[in-house]
Motif scaffolding. Structure first.
Motif, PDB file in Angstrom:
ATOM      1  N   GLY A 110       0.812  -1.208   0.000  1.00  0.00           N
ATOM      2  CA  GLY A 110       0.000   0.000   0.000  1.00  0.00           C
ATOM      3  C   GLY A 110       0.844   1.254   0.000  1.00  0.00           C
ATOM      4  O   GLY A 110       0.536   2.235  -0.686  1.00  0.00           O
ATOM      5  N   GLY A 111       1.945   1.242   0.776  1.00  0.00           N
ATOM      6  CA  GLY A 111       2.844   2.390   0.804  1.00  0.00           C
ATOM      7  C   GLY A 111       3.492   2.630  -0.544  1.00  0.00           C
ATOM      8  O   GLY A 111       3.629   3.773  -0.992  1.00  0.00           O
ATOM      9  N   PHE A 112       3.897   1.547  -1.226  1.00  0.00           N
ATOM     10  CA  PHE A 112       4.499   1.705  -2.547  1.00  0.00           C
ATOM     11  C   PHE A 112       3.496   2.267  -3.542  1.00  0.00           C
ATOM     12  O   PHE A 112       3.819   3.147  -4.357  1.00  0.00           O
ATOM     13  CB  PHE A 112       5.045   0.374  -3.050  1.00  0.00           C
ATOM     14  CG  PHE A 112       5.699   0.477  -4.406  1.00  0.00           C
ATOM     15  CD1 PHE A 112       7.011   0.910  -4.528  1.00  0.00           C
ATOM     16  CD2 PHE A 112       4.993   0.169  -5.561  1.00  0.00           C
ATOM     17  CE1 PHE A 112       7.604   1.030  -5.773  1.00  0.00           C
ATOM     18  CE2 PHE A 112       5.575   0.287  -6.807  1.00  0.00           C
ATOM     19  CZ  PHE A 112       6.888   0.711  -6.913  1.00  0.00           C
ATOM     20  N   LEU A 113       2.265   1.756  -3.502  1.00  0.00           N
ATOM     21  CA  LEU A 113       1.240   2.271  -4.407  1.00  0.00           C
ATOM     22  C   LEU A 113       0.964   3.747  -4.147  1.00  0.00           C
ATOM     23  O   LEU A 113       0.765   4.533  -5.083  1.00  0.00           O
ATOM     24  CB  LEU A 113      -0.051   1.455  -4.252  1.00  0.00           C
ATOM     25  CG  LEU A 113      -0.008   0.019  -4.772  1.00  0.00           C
ATOM     26  CD1 LEU A 113      -1.303  -0.711  -4.427  1.00  0.00           C
ATOM     27  CD2 LEU A 113       0.213   0.005  -6.286  1.00  0.00           C
ATOM     28  N   LEU A 114       0.973   4.129  -2.884  1.00  0.00           N
ATOM     29  CA  LEU A 114       0.746   5.527  -2.538  1.00  0.00           C
ATOM     30  C   LEU A 114       1.872   6.405  -3.085  1.00  0.00           C
ATOM     31  O   LEU A 114       1.624   7.427  -3.745  1.00  0.00           O
ATOM     32  CB  LEU A 114       0.652   5.680  -1.019  1.00  0.00           C
ATOM     33  CG  LEU A 114       0.616   7.109  -0.469  1.00  0.00           C
ATOM     34  CD1 LEU A 114      -0.611   7.839  -0.986  1.00  0.00           C
ATOM     35  CD2 LEU A 114       0.637   7.099   1.050  1.00  0.00           C
ATOM     36  N   LEU A 115       3.116   6.018  -2.820  1.00  0.00           N
ATOM     37  CA  LEU A 115       4.251   6.803  -3.293  1.00  0.00           C
ATOM     38  C   LEU A 115       4.311   6.831  -4.824  1.00  0.00           C
ATOM     39  O   LEU A 115       4.607   7.863  -5.433  1.00  0.00           O
ATOM     40  CB  LEU A 115       5.554   6.242  -2.729  1.00  0.00           C
ATOM     41  CG  LEU A 115       5.726   6.333  -1.209  1.00  0.00           C
ATOM     42  CD1 LEU A 115       6.979   5.572  -0.774  1.00  0.00           C
ATOM     43  CD2 LEU A 115       5.800   7.786  -0.754  1.00  0.00           C
ATOM     44  N   GLY A 116       4.030   5.684  -5.447  1.00  0.00           N
ATOM     45  CA  GLY A 116       4.031   5.629  -6.906  1.00  0.00           C
ATOM     46  C   GLY A 116       2.959   6.511  -7.514  1.00  0.00           C
ATOM     47  O   GLY A 116       3.186   7.188  -8.526  1.00  0.00           O
ATOM     48  N   GLY A 117       1.775   6.522  -6.899  1.00  0.00           N
ATOM     49  CA  GLY A 117       0.714   7.390  -7.389  1.00  0.00           C
ATOM     50  C   GLY A 117       1.071   8.854  -7.273  1.00  0.00           C
ATOM     51  O   GLY A 117       0.766   9.661  -8.162  1.00  0.00           O
ATOM     52  N   VAL A 118       1.754   9.212  -6.195  1.00  0.00           N
ATOM     53  CA  VAL A 118       2.187  10.596  -6.016  1.00  0.00           C
ATOM     54  C   VAL A 118       3.224  10.967  -7.076  1.00  0.00           C
ATOM     55  O   VAL A 118       3.157  12.045  -7.686  1.00  0.00           O
ATOM     56  CB  VAL A 118       2.759  10.798  -4.601  1.00  0.00           C
ATOM     57  CG1 VAL A 118       3.491  12.128  -4.492  1.00  0.00           C
ATOM     58  CG2 VAL A 118       1.642  10.731  -3.565  1.00  0.00           C
ATOM     59  N   GLN A 119       4.208  10.089  -7.311  1.00  0.00           N
ATOM     60  CA  GLN A 119       5.237  10.367  -8.314  1.00  0.00           C
ATOM     61  C   GLN A 119       4.617  10.531  -9.701  1.00  0.00           C
ATOM     62  O   GLN A 119       4.981  11.440 -10.454  1.00  0.00           O
ATOM     63  CB  GLN A 119       6.273   9.241  -8.327  1.00  0.00           C
ATOM     64  CG  GLN A 119       7.334   9.351  -9.405  1.00  0.00           C
ATOM     65  CD  GLN A 119       8.302  10.500  -9.196  1.00  0.00           C
ATOM     66  OE1 GLN A 119       8.325  11.112  -8.134  1.00  0.00           O
ATOM     67  NE2 GLN A 119       9.093  10.811 -10.207  1.00  0.00           N
ATOM     68  N   MET A 120       3.693   9.657 -10.060  1.00  0.00           N
ATOM     69  CA  MET A 120       3.027   9.775 -11.353  1.00  0.00           C
ATOM     70  C   MET A 120       2.272  11.096 -11.460  1.00  0.00           C
ATOM     71  O   MET A 120       2.252  11.728 -12.523  1.00  0.00           O
ATOM     72  CB  MET A 120       2.059   8.609 -11.551  1.00  0.00           C
ATOM     73  CG  MET A 120       2.722   7.281 -11.847  1.00  0.00           C
ATOM     74  SD  MET A 120       1.511   5.945 -12.036  1.00  0.00           S
ATOM     75  CE  MET A 120       0.465   6.598 -13.333  1.00  0.00           C
ATOM     76  N   THR A 121       1.663  11.526 -10.368  1.00  0.00           N
ATOM     77  CA  THR A 121       0.893  12.769 -10.389  1.00  0.00           C
ATOM     78  C   THR A 121       1.787  13.982 -10.593  1.00  0.00           C
ATOM     79  O   THR A 121       1.408  14.941 -11.270  1.00  0.00           O
ATOM     80  CB  THR A 121       0.088  12.910  -9.087  1.00  0.00           C
ATOM     81  OG1 THR A 121      -0.754  11.773  -8.927  1.00  0.00           O
ATOM     82  CG2 THR A 121      -0.768  14.167  -9.103  1.00  0.00           C
ATOM     83  N   LEU A 122       2.984  13.956 -10.010  1.00  0.00           N
ATOM     84  CA  LEU A 122       3.917  15.063 -10.215  1.00  0.00           C
ATOM     85  C   LEU A 122       4.252  15.227 -11.697  1.00  0.00           C
ATOM     86  O   LEU A 122       4.309  16.353 -12.214  1.00  0.00           O
ATOM     87  CB  LEU A 122       5.203  14.830  -9.425  1.00  0.00           C
ATOM     88  CG  LEU A 122       5.092  14.737  -7.897  1.00  0.00           C
ATOM     89  CD1 LEU A 122       6.476  14.562  -7.289  1.00  0.00           C
ATOM     90  CD2 LEU A 122       4.389  15.948  -7.315  1.00  0.00           C
ATOM     91  N   ILE A 123       4.479  14.121 -12.406  1.00  0.00           N
ATOM     92  CA  ILE A 123       4.813  14.192 -13.822  1.00  0.00           C
ATOM     93  C   ILE A 123       3.556  14.434 -14.651  1.00  0.00           C
ATOM     94  O   ILE A 123       3.608  15.106 -15.686  1.00  0.00           O
ATOM     95  CB  ILE A 123       5.533  12.911 -14.270  1.00  0.00           C
ATOM     96  CG1 ILE A 123       6.710  12.623 -13.321  1.00  0.00           C
ATOM     97  CG2 ILE A 123       6.049  13.055 -15.691  1.00  0.00           C
ATOM     98  CD1 ILE A 123       7.717  13.747 -13.229  1.00  0.00           C
TER      99      ILE A 123
END
Length: 494
Positions: free
Chosen positions: A35-48
């Motif tokens: 869940g933590g990885f999905l959260l961080l990955g979603g945030v990174q994708m949103t920045l780009i």
């Protein structure tokens, strides 16, 4: 997914410390980690995503606010300028104050600016909001990687995580180009900011539940013993090391790096509207380069530098950063040039232009799922080189037939739009492992800042250079040559 063989190098025969081994945690811990990885990955994708989201609706914004070309260029570049300029400082703050704390602060800034953007009554307010988004993103991106390092403390697990992480940015850029056209066609350009606002709110709510908290009084990533401040323990007969507590922020270096990167990038951005020899280009470009030279000199004399010189002496890391910058540049160049060619040359609508990139997204997802196992089997260097070579073939095909309006989409664009993302996903994944291989926990934020800086500066530098070559097809052909040359070098790296 197989373990990445080169996730971290350590002396032969050395044993991993207890805290660095793969935890045998409970199922609940496994769910929290995923869940933590999905959260961080979603945030990174949103920045780009946010970086690319205004590319398609930019003409509508210009018509609404009656902007000229120079205003549109600055509006498009504002987010990336502060994002790239502040990333090194953001990485140091993450290492100094903790990944999760810095992530939270960055999300607040990013979310507030994203909420203000659609409410902007005019150009100046929207421009300020875009600058604010970049400030928040510069804190969030390296902090997310620092938290990721704490989330996967074992080297093998971290290597697997980075293999997946590497493809998230190009996926976010693709989503930005696809969804921005759909959203702006269904409502208006203001609706594109709903995505970063929603993701920010979700991340702020879920972060305390899914992400590891740093020990009290320390940073998220621990410094090596002896580099922090010590605390006497009365009656205990010993002292306690406080990692990170005695580190400085290298403010002179931060100011020089931020101003240098921002001004140099701004000068390169202006080459789209002004000649290279003009004052609007040369003044910020040369000033920025001078400030970066001063930054390099200051870093050599600073006891605790913002960017330690030894961090870039690793040849594998340099190759990884070069591959990240080049892949990001090639992808961004194709998005910009083809979006303009389809709308202005073929007369396609924004919605149809976005739909043309759907196969790109499908190929990107498929290749991204294969990246981890391939890195585990063949190593990140070979996978990165193979990805660069495949992407080079896609760029060559797009250069040959992509700008010929008489050639049908299925023959002129589709093959290149499948090969480029297939290779780009492999290149990003392998390069992310190369760039972070062997990075200690206390430099996780620094690694995130440097990696994202390469990702941001690559498109700015290469796009400005390619524009000087003339036609769009020539630009993509030149990019294909650069991809091929780096592929030959990288594929020999184990």
């Amino acid at each position: 997914m197989h373990a990445a063989r080169t996730a971290a190098r350590k002396p032969e025969g050395a044993r991993e410390p207890e805290e660095a081994r793969e935890p045998e945690g409970t199922t609940d811990r496994g769910h929290r980690t995923r869940g933590g990885f999905l959260l961080l990955g979603g945030v990174q994708m949103t920045l780009i995503f946010t970086l690319a989201a205004l590319a398609v609706p930019l003409p509508r914004i210009g018509a609404e606010f009656r902007l000229d070309r120079a205003d549109l260029i600055l509006l498009s570049a504002a987010y990336g300028l502060t994002f790239a300029g502040l990333l090194l400082l953001g990485g140091r703050l993450a290492d100094r104050f903790g990944g999760r704390r810095t992530l939270t602060a960055g999300l607040v800034v990013f979310g507030a600016a994203s909420a203000a953007a659609p409410l902007a009554p005019g150009y100046e307010a929207l421009l300020a909001a875009r600058f604010g988004q970049g400030v928040g993103a510069a804190l969030v991106a390296p902090a997310a990687m620092a938290v990721l390092r704490a989330l996967f403390p074992a080297p093998a697990a971290y290597g697997r995580a980075m293999a997946t992480w590497g493809g998230l940015s190009v996926l976010g850029a693709t989503a930005g180009n696809l969804l921005s056209g759909v959203i702006s066609a269904a409502s208006s350009w203001r609706g594109t900011f709903a995505v970063p606002v929603a993701v920010t709110l979700a991340a702020l709510f879920l972060a305390p539940r899914l992400l590891p908290a740093p020990p009290p009084g320390t940073g998220q990533a621990l410094d090596p013993p002896g580099t922090g401040r010590t605390l006497d323990l009365p009656g205990a007969g010993r002292t306690l090391d406080l990692p990170g507590a005695g580190r400085t922020l290298d403010l002179p270096g931060a100011l020089l790096a931020t101003a240098g990167i921002t001004l140099a990038s701004f000068g390169l951005v202006l080459t789209d509207a002004h000649p290279w020899g003009s004052a609007p280009v040369l003044v910020p470009l040369l000033t920025g380069l001078a400030l970066l030279a001063a930054f390099a000199a200051v870093e050599r004399r600073t006891a605790d530098p913002l960017l330690p010189p030894d961090f870039l002496r690793d040849g594998r890391r340099l190759l990884g950063l070069a591959a990240i910058g080049l892949t990001a540049a090639g992808t961004a160049t194709v998005f910009v040039l083809l979006s303009l060619a389809l709308q202005e040359g073929r007369g396609w609508s924004a919605l149809l232009t976005s739909a043309a990139f759907v196969p790109f997204a499908v190929a990107l997802l498929g290749s991204g799922r294969l990246a981890g196992p391939l890195i585990g089997r063949f190593g990140p260097g070979r996978v990165t080189g193979a990805g660069l070579g495949t992407a080079a073939a896609g760029l060559a095909l797009l250069a040959a037939t992509g700008f010929d309006g008489s050639v049908p989409y299925a023959y002129g664009l589709l093959p290149g739009l499948l090969l480029l993302p297939a290779g780009g996903a492999l290149s990003f994944a392998g390069a992310a492992v190369l760039a972070t291989d062997g990075v200690p926990a206390h430099r996780a934020g620094l690694a995130g800042g440097v990696l994202n800086t390469a990702m941001e500066l690559g498109p700015t530098v290469l796009f400005a250079a390619l524009l000087t070559l003339g036609g769009d097809a020539v630009s993509l052909a030149a990019a294909a040559v650069l991809f091929t040359a780096l592929a030959v070098t990288t594929i020999r790296t184990k």
